[in-house]
Write a protein that holds these residues in place. Sequence first.
Motif, PDB file in Angstrom:
ATOM      1  N   VAL A   1       0.837  -1.201   0.000  1.00 51.20           N
ATOM      2  CA  VAL A   1       0.000   0.000   0.000  1.00 51.20           C
ATOM      3  C   VAL A   1       0.875   1.255   0.000  1.00 51.20           C
ATOM      4  CG1 VAL A   1      -1.737   1.319   1.269  1.00 51.20           C
ATOM      5  CG2 VAL A   1      -1.914  -1.173   1.152  1.00 51.20           C
ATOM      6  N   LEU A   2       1.912   1.264   0.827  1.00 49.76           N
ATOM      7  CA  LEU A   2       2.804   2.421   0.875  1.00 49.76           C
ATOM      8  C   LEU A   2       3.503   2.625  -0.469  1.00 49.76           C
ATOM      9  CD1 LEU A   2       4.363   2.013   4.434  1.00 49.76           C
ATOM     10  CD2 LEU A   2       2.774   3.794   3.682  1.00 49.76           C
ATOM     11  N   GLU A   3       3.896   1.540  -1.107  1.00 49.56           N
ATOM     12  CA  GLU A   3       4.506   1.655  -2.433  1.00 49.56           C
ATOM     13  C   GLU A   3       3.530   2.274  -3.428  1.00 49.56           C
ATOM     14  OE1 GLU A   3       5.708  -2.357  -3.132  1.00 49.56           O
ATOM     15  OE2 GLU A   3       7.735  -2.056  -2.309  1.00 49.56           O
ATOM     16  N   ASP A   4       2.270   1.860  -3.354  1.00 48.63           N
ATOM     17  CA  ASP A   4       1.256   2.415  -4.251  1.00 48.63           C
ATOM     18  C   ASP A   4       1.021   3.896  -3.986  1.00 48.63           C
ATOM     19  OD1 ASP A   4       0.940  -0.051  -5.414  1.00 48.63           O
ATOM     20  OD2 ASP A   4      -0.881  -0.575  -4.311  1.00 48.63           O
ATOM     21  N   LEU A   5       1.265   4.327  -2.738  1.00 46.81           N
ATOM     22  CA  LEU A   5       1.109   5.731  -2.378  1.00 46.81           C
ATOM     23  C   LEU A   5       2.355   6.553  -2.718  1.00 46.81           C
ATOM     24  CD1 LEU A   5      -0.664   5.413   1.110  1.00 46.81           C
ATOM     25  CD2 LEU A   5      -1.689   6.167  -1.041  1.00 46.81           C
ATOM     26  N   GLY A   6       3.363   5.911  -3.292  1.00 46.98           N
ATOM     27  CA  GLY A   6       4.544   6.634  -3.740  1.00 46.98           C
ATOM     28  C   GLY A   6       5.738   6.592  -2.815  1.00 46.98           C
ATOM     29  N   TRP A   7       5.701   5.712  -1.803  1.00 48.71           N
ATOM     30  CA  TRP A   7       6.834   5.587  -0.893  1.00 48.71           C
ATOM     31  C   TRP A   7       7.860   4.622  -1.465  1.00 48.71           C
ATOM     32  CZ3 TRP A   7       7.011   7.760   4.204  1.00 48.71           C
ATOM     33  CH2 TRP A   7       5.878   8.527   4.527  1.00 48.71           C
ATOM     34  N   TYR A   8       9.133   4.921  -1.221  1.00 46.58           N
ATOM     35  CA  TYR A   8      10.200   3.961  -1.500  1.00 46.58           C
ATOM     36  C   TYR A   8      10.275   3.039  -0.287  1.00 46.58           C
ATOM     37  CZ  TYR A   8      14.769   1.836  -2.047  1.00 46.58           C
ATOM     38  OH  TYR A   8      15.783   0.926  -2.146  1.00 46.58           O
ATOM     39  N   VAL A   9      10.074   1.741  -0.507  1.00 45.84           N
ATOM     40  CA  VAL A   9       9.986   0.788   0.599  1.00 45.84           C
ATOM     41  C   VAL A   9      11.128  -0.224   0.514  1.00 45.84           C
ATOM     42  CG1 VAL A   9       8.557  -0.918   1.784  1.00 45.84           C
ATOM     43  CG2 VAL A   9       7.474   1.032   0.658  1.00 45.84           C
ATOM     44  N   ALA A  10      11.907  -0.326   1.589  1.00 45.85           N
ATOM     45  CA  ALA A  10      12.970  -1.328   1.689  1.00 45.85           C
ATOM     46  C   ALA A  10      12.521  -2.411   2.662  1.00 45.85           C
ATOM     47  CB  ALA A  10      14.262  -0.688   2.180  1.00 45.85           C
ATOM     48  N   HIS A  11      12.877  -3.663   2.354  1.00 49.83           N
ATOM     49  CA  HIS A  11      12.396  -4.790   3.149  1.00 49.83           C
ATOM     50  C   HIS A  11      13.525  -5.462   3.928  1.00 49.83           C
ATOM     51  CE1 HIS A  11       8.353  -5.044   1.191  1.00 49.83           C
ATOM     52  NE2 HIS A  11       9.000  -4.387   0.254  1.00 49.83           N
ATOM     53  N   ASN A  12      13.305  -5.632   5.231  1.00 53.09           N
ATOM     54  CA  ASN A  12      14.149  -6.456   6.097  1.00 53.09           C
ATOM     55  C   ASN A  12      15.636  -6.152   6.006  1.00 53.09           C
ATOM     56  OD1 ASN A  12      12.182  -7.985   7.505  1.00 53.09           O
ATOM     57  ND2 ASN A  12      11.832  -9.190   5.661  1.00 53.09           N
ATOM     58  N   LEU A  13      15.976  -4.872   6.091  1.00 57.82           N
ATOM     59  CA  LEU A  13      17.372  -4.504   6.202  1.00 57.82           C
ATOM     60  C   LEU A  13      17.866  -4.801   7.610  1.00 57.82           C
ATOM     61  CD1 LEU A  13      17.514  -0.994   4.477  1.00 57.82           C
ATOM     62  CD2 LEU A  13      18.276  -3.171   3.538  1.00 57.82           C
ATOM     63  N   PRO A  14      19.126  -5.188   7.767  1.00 51.60           N
ATOM     64  CA  PRO A  14      19.684  -5.290   9.117  1.00 51.60           C
ATOM     65  C   PRO A  14      19.575  -3.935   9.810  1.00 51.60           C
ATOM     66  CG  PRO A  14      21.153  -6.283   7.508  1.00 51.60           C
ATOM     67  CD  PRO A  14      20.090  -5.570   6.725  1.00 51.60           C
ATOM     68  N   PRO A  15      19.286  -3.929  11.109  1.00 51.39           N
ATOM     69  CA  PRO A  15      19.096  -2.650  11.817  1.00 51.39           C
ATOM     70  C   PRO A  15      20.232  -1.656  11.611  1.00 51.39           C
ATOM     71  CG  PRO A  15      18.433  -4.470  13.215  1.00 51.39           C
ATOM     72  CD  PRO A  15      19.041  -5.095  11.985  1.00 51.39           C
ATOM     73  N   GLU A  16      21.464  -2.155  11.558  1.00 50.99           N
ATOM     74  CA  GLU A  16      22.591  -1.229  11.429  1.00 50.99           C
ATOM     75  C   GLU A  16      22.624  -0.528  10.073  1.00 50.99           C
ATOM     76  OE1 GLU A  16      24.578  -5.410  11.313  1.00 50.99           O
ATOM     77  OE2 GLU A  16      22.797  -4.489  12.193  1.00 50.99           O
ATOM     78  N   LEU A  17      21.869  -1.052   9.074  1.00 49.91           N
ATOM     79  CA  LEU A  17      21.843  -0.418   7.751  1.00 49.91           C
ATOM     80  C   LEU A  17      20.653   0.520   7.574  1.00 49.91           C
ATOM     81  CD1 LEU A  17      22.856  -3.332   5.320  1.00 49.91           C
ATOM     82  CD2 LEU A  17      24.296  -1.556   6.341  1.00 49.91           C
ATOM     83  N   ILE A  18      19.659   0.423   8.452  1.00 49.60           N
ATOM     84  CA  ILE A  18      18.456   1.246   8.288  1.00 49.60           C
ATOM     85  C   ILE A  18      18.789   2.726   8.439  1.00 49.60           C
ATOM     86  CG2 ILE A  18      16.191   1.799   9.240  1.00 49.60           C
ATOM     87  CD1 ILE A  18      15.882  -1.134   9.997  1.00 49.60           C
ATOM     88  N   VAL A  19      19.577   3.071   9.467  1.00 50.12           N
ATOM     89  CA  VAL A  19      19.937   4.472   9.678  1.00 50.12           C
ATOM     90  C   VAL A  19      20.687   5.012   8.466  1.00 50.12           C
ATOM     91  CG1 VAL A  19      21.243   6.087  11.103  1.00 50.12           C
ATOM     92  CG2 VAL A  19      19.971   4.227  12.185  1.00 50.12           C
ATOM     93  N   SER A  20      21.608   4.226   7.929  1.00 43.54           N
ATOM     94  CA  SER A  20      22.379   4.663   6.759  1.00 43.54           C
ATOM     95  C   SER A  20      21.458   4.898   5.570  1.00 43.54           C
ATOM     96  CB  SER A  20      23.439   3.624   6.408  1.00 43.54           C
ATOM     97  OG  SER A  20      24.373   3.470   7.460  1.00 43.54           O
TER      98      SER A  20
END
Length: 300
Positions: free
Chosen positions: A35-54
């Motif tokens: 749904v978020l992708e359809d609303l125009g969001w860039y969505v990343a899936h299941n990144l390791p926590p240490e990579l999310i901030v980056s």
Amino acid sequence: MSAPALKPVPMSPDSTNPVLVTGMSGAGLSSAARVLEDLGWYVAHNLPPELIVSLVKIATQGAHSVERVAVVSDVRTREFTGSIDTVISQLKSEGINPTVLFMEARDDVLVQRFDTVRRTHPLQGSGTLLTGIERERELLSKLREDADIVIDTSNLSVHDLRRAIESSFASADDKRQHVTIQSFGFKHGAPQDADIVVDMRFLPNPYWVEELRPFRGVDRPVSDYVLGEQAAQDFLDNFVRMFSTMTDGYLREGKSFITVGVGCTGGHHRSVAVAEELARRLSVNERLDVSVTHRDIARN
């Protein structure tokens, strides 16, 4: 005792306010991501926590900034160093206030969903499916408590889930508080994701008026019948006054998303009529972005 420290008021989801989607396995994380992708969001899936901030810093502060970014993180990320709580703290230290969307469902519903797709739970190990669900619920309890938005998908169809997410995120640049008024029937269970639940069963039931029974609370005959009661008008007047005080407190505490559950027996008549009128009255407040949904209006 000293007063508790106030949380910073989060911004509505925009280019500096990423969305972290998490919650119970089987509760609809993938559906929320679509749904978020359809609303125009860039969505990343299941990144390791240490990579999310980056990722968030690159997406929101880089030379080629992404307008809206969301990250889906489920229990499988436990295999990496860090946690979503740590991610949230690190983002806030960088001046970035994430919105946390927590997907929830009842245990029996989760069991049924896992059985349907014949999958094991990530935390089940050598135990039962319910053991895995209980472990995950305990592990995520603090995150759920602190989440900005909790959506209980136990009784939601895919279309209902889409509407619930759209009501929170479609107006992503809006800085108002987002209020969802949801009617429901107590015989189908009270919504677990509601911040406030009110009970309309003190009002006369249109179901027992033969000519009104086929209609619903969105129909004028039922609406007039329900709202024509002085008790309904007194309740609405008092609730709106009380809610105005509560929204000020929610704002100070950093809560931008509020769900009000309005219940009656079946979710067809009284709760629907009152929810519609309550949404109309609250919409007069320009600080509030108000939407209304009727969970059980089509159920028997």
